[in-house]
Design a protein around this motif. Structure first.
Motif, PDB file in Angstrom:
ATOM      1  N   VAL A  35       0.833  -1.206   0.000  1.00 51.65           N
ATOM      2  CA  VAL A  35       0.000   0.000   0.000  1.00 51.65           C
ATOM      3  C   VAL A  35       0.869   1.258   0.000  1.00 51.65           C
ATOM      4  O   VAL A  35       0.713   2.132  -0.841  1.00 51.65           O
ATOM      5  CB  VAL A  35      -0.969   0.018   1.198  1.00 51.65           C
ATOM      6  N   TRP A  36       1.817   1.309   0.937  1.00 56.54           N
ATOM      7  CA  TRP A  36       2.626   2.523   1.076  1.00 56.54           C
ATOM      8  C   TRP A  36       3.770   2.602   0.070  1.00 56.54           C
ATOM      9  O   TRP A  36       4.163   3.691  -0.342  1.00 56.54           O
ATOM     10  CB  TRP A  36       3.179   2.611   2.494  1.00 56.54           C
ATOM     11  N   VAL A  37       4.310   1.462  -0.337  1.00 59.22           N
ATOM     12  CA  VAL A  37       5.435   1.474  -1.280  1.00 59.22           C
ATOM     13  C   VAL A  37       4.958   1.240  -2.713  1.00 59.22           C
ATOM     14  O   VAL A  37       5.182   2.063  -3.598  1.00 59.22           O
ATOM     15  CB  VAL A  37       6.495   0.417  -0.897  1.00 59.22           C
ATOM     16  N   ALA A  38       4.268   0.098  -2.946  1.00 61.84           N
ATOM     17  CA  ALA A  38       3.885  -0.248  -4.318  1.00 61.84           C
ATOM     18  C   ALA A  38       2.714   0.605  -4.813  1.00 61.84           C
ATOM     19  O   ALA A  38       2.766   1.161  -5.910  1.00 61.84           O
ATOM     20  CB  ALA A  38       3.531  -1.732  -4.387  1.00 61.84           C
ATOM     21  N   ASP A  39       1.658   0.694  -4.033  1.00 60.85           N
ATOM     22  CA  ASP A  39       0.492   1.503  -4.380  1.00 60.85           C
ATOM     23  C   ASP A  39       0.001   1.194  -5.797  1.00 60.85           C
ATOM     24  O   ASP A  39      -0.047   2.058  -6.677  1.00 60.85           O
ATOM     25  CB  ASP A  39       0.823   2.992  -4.242  1.00 60.85           C
ATOM     26  N   PHE A  40      -0.391  -0.070  -6.046  1.00 63.61           N
ATOM     27  CA  PHE A  40      -0.873  -0.477  -7.362  1.00 63.61           C
ATOM     28  C   PHE A  40      -2.207   0.202  -7.679  1.00 63.61           C
ATOM     29  O   PHE A  40      -3.143   0.154  -6.875  1.00 63.61           O
ATOM     30  CB  PHE A  40      -1.054  -1.997  -7.424  1.00 63.61           C
ATOM     31  N   GLU A  41      -2.310   0.762  -8.851  1.00 65.59           N
ATOM     32  CA  GLU A  41      -3.508   1.513  -9.232  1.00 65.59           C
ATOM     33  C   GLU A  41      -4.733   0.613  -9.317  1.00 65.59           C
ATOM     34  O   GLU A  41      -5.826   0.979  -8.884  1.00 65.59           O
ATOM     35  CB  GLU A  41      -3.287   2.214 -10.575  1.00 65.59           C
ATOM     36  N   ASP A  42      -4.576  -0.602  -9.877  1.00 67.74           N
ATOM     37  CA  ASP A  42      -5.722  -1.493  -9.998  1.00 67.74           C
ATOM     38  C   ASP A  42      -6.176  -2.032  -8.638  1.00 67.74           C
ATOM     39  O   ASP A  42      -7.366  -2.261  -8.422  1.00 67.74           O
ATOM     40  CB  ASP A  42      -5.425  -2.645 -10.958  1.00 67.74           C
ATOM     41  N   VAL A  43      -5.229  -2.205  -7.718  1.00 66.94           N
ATOM     42  CA  VAL A  43      -5.604  -2.611  -6.358  1.00 66.94           C
ATOM     43  C   VAL A  43      -6.365  -1.491  -5.670  1.00 66.94           C
ATOM     44  O   VAL A  43      -7.379  -1.723  -4.993  1.00 66.94           O
ATOM     45  CB  VAL A  43      -4.348  -2.996  -5.546  1.00 66.94           C
ATOM     46  N   ARG A  44      -5.914  -0.273  -5.869  1.00 67.23           N
ATOM     47  CA  ARG A  44      -6.627   0.887  -5.320  1.00 67.23           C
ATOM     48  C   ARG A  44      -8.041   0.939  -5.885  1.00 67.23           C
ATOM     49  O   ARG A  44      -9.006   1.246  -5.175  1.00 67.23           O
ATOM     50  CB  ARG A  44      -5.873   2.175  -5.664  1.00 67.23           C
ATOM     51  N   GLY A  45      -8.168   0.624  -7.179  1.00 64.81           N
ATOM     52  CA  GLY A  45      -9.483   0.631  -7.806  1.00 64.81           C
ATOM     53  C   GLY A  45     -10.409  -0.429  -7.227  1.00 64.81           C
ATOM     54  O   GLY A  45     -11.615  -0.194  -7.070  1.00 64.81           O
ATOM     55  N   GLU A  46      -9.867  -1.615  -6.907  1.00 67.87           N
ATOM     56  CA  GLU A  46     -10.671  -2.684  -6.300  1.00 67.87           C
ATOM     57  C   GLU A  46     -11.227  -2.259  -4.943  1.00 67.87           C
ATOM     58  O   GLU A  46     -12.360  -2.569  -4.601  1.00 67.87           O
ATOM     59  CB  GLU A  46      -9.838  -3.954  -6.130  1.00 67.87           C
ATOM     60  N   LEU A  47     -10.420  -1.546  -4.181  1.00 64.95           N
ATOM     61  CA  LEU A  47     -10.830  -1.117  -2.844  1.00 64.95           C
ATOM     62  C   LEU A  47     -11.738   0.095  -2.874  1.00 64.95           C
ATOM     63  O   LEU A  47     -12.589   0.271  -1.999  1.00 64.95           O
ATOM     64  CB  LEU A  47      -9.593  -0.834  -1.991  1.00 64.95           C
ATOM     65  N   GLY A  48     -11.564   0.972  -3.866  1.00 66.05           N
ATOM     66  CA  GLY A  48     -12.398   2.165  -3.965  1.00 66.05           C
ATOM     67  C   GLY A  48     -12.320   3.019  -2.721  1.00 66.05           C
ATOM     68  O   GLY A  48     -11.233   3.386  -2.253  1.00 66.05           O
ATOM     69  N   ARG A  49     -13.473   3.299  -2.157  1.00 66.70           N
ATOM     70  CA  ARG A  49     -13.526   4.166  -0.965  1.00 66.70           C
ATOM     71  C   ARG A  49     -12.968   3.496   0.295  1.00 66.70           C
ATOM     72  O   ARG A  49     -12.798   4.156   1.330  1.00 66.70           O
ATOM     73  CB  ARG A  49     -14.961   4.614  -0.715  1.00 66.70           C
ATOM     74  N   LEU A  50     -12.717   2.207   0.216  1.00 68.26           N
ATOM     75  CA  LEU A  50     -12.149   1.507   1.374  1.00 68.26           C
ATOM     76  C   LEU A  50     -10.629   1.646   1.443  1.00 68.26           C
ATOM     77  O   LEU A  50     -10.024   1.220   2.427  1.00 68.26           O
ATOM     78  CB  LEU A  50     -12.500   0.015   1.313  1.00 68.26           C
ATOM     79  N   TYR A  51     -10.028   2.236   0.421  1.00 69.39           N
ATOM     80  CA  TYR A  51      -8.572   2.272   0.349  1.00 69.39           C
ATOM     81  C   TYR A  51      -7.954   3.003   1.536  1.00 69.39           C
ATOM     82  O   TYR A  51      -6.904   2.615   2.042  1.00 69.39           O
ATOM     83  CB  TYR A  51      -8.121   2.927  -0.962  1.00 69.39           C
ATOM     84  N   TRP A  52      -8.622   4.063   1.989  1.00 67.36           N
ATOM     85  CA  TRP A  52      -8.048   4.826   3.104  1.00 67.36           C
ATOM     86  C   TRP A  52      -7.961   3.984   4.379  1.00 67.36           C
ATOM     87  O   TRP A  52      -7.105   4.229   5.237  1.00 67.36           O
ATOM     88  CB  TRP A  52      -8.865   6.094   3.365  1.00 67.36           C
ATOM     89  N   LEU A  53      -8.827   2.956   4.470  1.00 63.65           N
ATOM     90  CA  LEU A  53      -8.774   2.082   5.649  1.00 63.65           C
ATOM     91  C   LEU A  53      -7.474   1.293   5.685  1.00 63.65           C
ATOM     92  O   LEU A  53      -6.835   1.189   6.738  1.00 63.65           O
ATOM     93  CB  LEU A  53      -9.970   1.127   5.651  1.00 63.65           C
ATOM     94  N   VAL A  54      -7.073   0.737   4.536  1.00 60.40           N
ATOM     95  CA  VAL A  54      -5.831  -0.033   4.515  1.00 60.40           C
ATOM     96  C   VAL A  54      -4.611   0.882   4.485  1.00 60.40           C
ATOM     97  O   VAL A  54      -3.497   0.463   4.821  1.00 60.40           O
ATOM     98  CB  VAL A  54      -5.779  -1.013   3.317  1.00 60.40           C
ATOM     99  N   GLN A  55      -4.817   2.129   4.105  1.00 63.73           N
ATOM    100  CA  GLN A  55      -3.687   3.062   4.045  1.00 63.73           C
ATOM    101  C   GLN A  55      -3.387   3.687   5.401  1.00 63.73           C
ATOM    102  O   GLN A  55      -2.215   3.898   5.742  1.00 63.73           O
ATOM    103  CB  GLN A  55      -3.980   4.164   3.027  1.00 63.73           C
ATOM    104  N   TYR A  56      -4.430   3.947   6.182  1.00 65.91           N
ATOM    105  CA  TYR A  56      -4.213   4.670   7.440  1.00 65.91           C
ATOM    106  C   TYR A  56      -4.727   3.931   8.676  1.00 65.91           C
ATOM    107  O   TYR A  56      -3.992   3.730   9.646  1.00 65.91           O
ATOM    108  CB  TYR A  56      -4.888   6.048   7.368  1.00 65.91           C
ATOM    109  N   LEU A  57      -6.006   3.518   8.648  1.00 68.88           N
ATOM    110  CA  LEU A  57      -6.605   2.966   9.864  1.00 68.88           C
ATOM    111  C   LEU A  57      -6.027   1.611  10.233  1.00 68.88           C
ATOM    112  O   LEU A  57      -5.636   1.381  11.382  1.00 68.88           O
ATOM    113  CB  LEU A  57      -8.122   2.856   9.699  1.00 68.88           C
ATOM    114  N   ILE A  58      -5.972   0.682   9.271  1.00 67.64           N
ATOM    115  CA  ILE A  58      -5.517  -0.669   9.582  1.00 67.64           C
ATOM    116  C   ILE A  58      -4.069  -0.710  10.068  1.00 67.64           C
ATOM    117  O   ILE A  58      -3.763  -1.421  11.031  1.00 67.64           O
ATOM    118  CB  ILE A  58      -5.747  -1.605   8.377  1.00 67.64           C
ATOM    119  N   PRO A  59      -3.130   0.053   9.457  1.00 65.89           N
ATOM    120  CA  PRO A  59      -1.777   0.075  10.029  1.00 65.89           C
ATOM    121  C   PRO A  59      -1.758   0.547  11.483  1.00 65.89           C
ATOM    122  O   PRO A  59      -1.027  -0.006  12.308  1.00 65.89           O
ATOM    123  CB  PRO A  59      -1.022   1.058   9.127  1.00 65.89           C
ATOM    124  N   ALA A  60      -2.570   1.562  11.794  1.00 62.95           N
ATOM    125  CA  ALA A  60      -2.636   2.054  13.175  1.00 62.95           C
ATOM    126  C   ALA A  60      -3.182   0.973  14.108  1.00 62.95           C
ATOM    127  O   ALA A  60      -2.678   0.782  15.225  1.00 62.95           O
ATOM    128  CB  ALA A  60      -3.512   3.306  13.245  1.00 62.95           C
TER     129      ALA A  60
END
Length: 469
Positions: A385-410
């Motif tokens: 998420v933080w290093v690779a940040d694949f565009e198609d993976v981001r697209g699969e997650l849509g609005r949930l992406y911020w959860l794996v980017q910020y909330l879940i690591p915390a």
């Protein structure tokens, strides 16, 4: 592994549900609920399932489908400097599997014993060599399934085992509804005491249970995702897997707690319920032998499906990083996991193998079992998420992406910190009452993970084809 695919969406969903639904749902969930205030535990548990499990499932499945490879090669594909992290994640998975197979053997042993008419208890069971023999059989069965491949082994097993698991769960729940204290059990499970929600240990236990139960953060879903067709809706599938997993856990509670309250048992006893106190109740209840056989059969099938998923992570990596065929890779990995699991198996046998007075299984559980999963999940999120940040993976997650980017690591950092501080209990504690990992446990966790990762990497280099580009 090259070109392997699930034969259908149904096969994919059943296999991933099988990876998720294991001892963590049926045995550990009820134990953790009992130790954490009953219904109050469901509040953070359901919240964690929605905001953590679903996004992490989509993330791992999407990475797997995008890269079409194993967990070690996936890390390497981002940058070769991350290859060691892939081996570290794999090492943790195989170490967890090494003692998870011991537990799988136990439930197989109880299933066979009660089916044969012997009202086995944990004390009599561990006085002989049957636990070790059961571990051998459970390991062999797991290896045999994985050796037959994605469709012929894993998917075929899942299409038989998972419907059987849910039929047994529902049948046992219907029987439990006839017991005298079903109402008290339901109230305990579904009535939250909001006053305990300020307990950080409750939240740590709930979030830790969701990660453990859903098999996220271990590379399992990444590996299974590599076999998914392009047209499969990953968000919808992840939601379905999560619902099935949570439903299995709650129905298991409606099986176990009516027995607990109807026969005067303690809901806070923890995981010893399955092998110590429930058998006592089975021996005295109407149709107790039938209920015991169904219960331990249910546990075995659920454990087997999860064991197969964990072994597949290693076999897929071995296939991709070495010149080994699937049968040979399965044989090597199964033998390695067996050797690693022998000390845990011997710790609850006539040998009573222990270190510093603690059974080896308990020691590995309170070190590797406590830290491996949240640490590996944090590594997956950090790199993909933080290093690779694949565009198609981001697209699969849509609005949930911020959860794996910020909330879940915390959340993962908080879970690791809570476990290091001794706030959260290890997964399968049986006899040892001290819940703090301590310096010994932390040291064992770090050393074991590094050794297993180093051995795996060395084996890969010795058996590999010329480096692939």
């Amino acid at each position: 592994m090259a070109g392997a695919r699930w034969s259908s969406r149904t096969g994919f969903v059943l296999a991933t549900v099988g990876a998720a639904v294991g001892l963590g749902n049926i045995w550990r969930f009820s134990a953790v609920v009992g130790q954490n205030g009953g219904g109050a535990y469901l509040v953070p548990y359901l919240l964690a399932a929605v905001i953590c499990a679903v996004p992490m499932l989509v993330l791992e499945l999407a990475i797997g489908r995008r890269l079409r490879t194993d967990v070690v090669s996936a890390f390497r594909s981002v940058d070769t400097s991350y290859t060691a992290l892939g081996w570290l994640v794999l090492g943790g998975v195989l170490l967890i599997l090494s003692y998870y197979l011991v537990l799988t053997g136990w439930v197989l042993g109880f299933f066979v014993s009660w089916g044969a008419g012997s009202e086995t208890t944990f004390a009599t069971f561990t006085d002989g060599w049957f636990p070790v023999a059961s571990f051998v059989v459970a390991t062999a069965v797991t290896g045999a399934v994985v050796s037959r491949g994605v469709r012929g082994g894993i998917e075929r097993m899942a299409t038989v085992v998972m419907p059987t698991v849910f039929v047994l769960l529902v049948a046992l729940a219907l029987y439990a509804a006839t017991l005298a204290e079903w109402g008290q059990a339901a109230a305990f499970l579904f009535t939250p005491r909001f006053s305990v929600l300020t307990d950080l240990g409750l939240w740590s236990a709930a979030f830790g249970q969701v990660f453990f139960s859903m098999s996220v953060g271990q590379g399992v879903m990444l590996t299974y995702g590599s076999y998914v067709d392009e047209g499969t809706d990953l968000l919808e599938s992840s939601a379905l897997i999560t619902v099935a997993d949570v439903a299995a856990a709650i129905v298991a509670g409606l099986v176990i707690f009516p027995i607990v309250f109807s026969f005067g048992l303690e809901p806070t006893l923890g995981t010893e319920l399955a092998f110590t106190t429930l058998p006592t109740a089975f021996a005295t209840m109407p149709f107790g032998r039938v209920v015991a056989v169904a219960f331990f059969g249910l546990l075995f099938f659920a454990a087997l499906s999860s064991s197969v998923a964990l072994l597949e992570v290693g076999v897929a990596a071995a296939e991709n990083t070495t010149s080994l065929s699937r049968p040979r890779a399965t044989l090597v990995l199964t033998a390695g996991v067996f050797v690693a699991g022998v000390p845990s198996a011997l710790s609850y046998s006539p040998v009573r193998l222990a270190v510093a007075g603690r059974p080896v299984l308990d020691l590995i559980d309170e070190s590797v079992g406590v830290f491996a999963l949240p640490v590996s999940a944090l590594l997956l999120v950090s790199v993909f998420v933080w290093v690779a940040d694949f565009e198609d993976v981001r697209g699969e997650l849509g609005r949930l992406y911020w959860l794996v980017q910020y909330l879940i690591p915390a959340v993962l950092v908080a879970v690791v910190a809570a476990r290091a501080a001794g706030v959260a209990r290890p997964a399968w504690r049986l006899l040892v009452e001290n819940t703090r990992p301590g310096a010994l446990g932390v040291g064992v966790a770090a050393a074991a993970l590094l050794v297993f990762a180093a051995v795996g990497r060395w084996l890969g280099e010795r058996l590999a084809d010329p480096p692939r580009r």
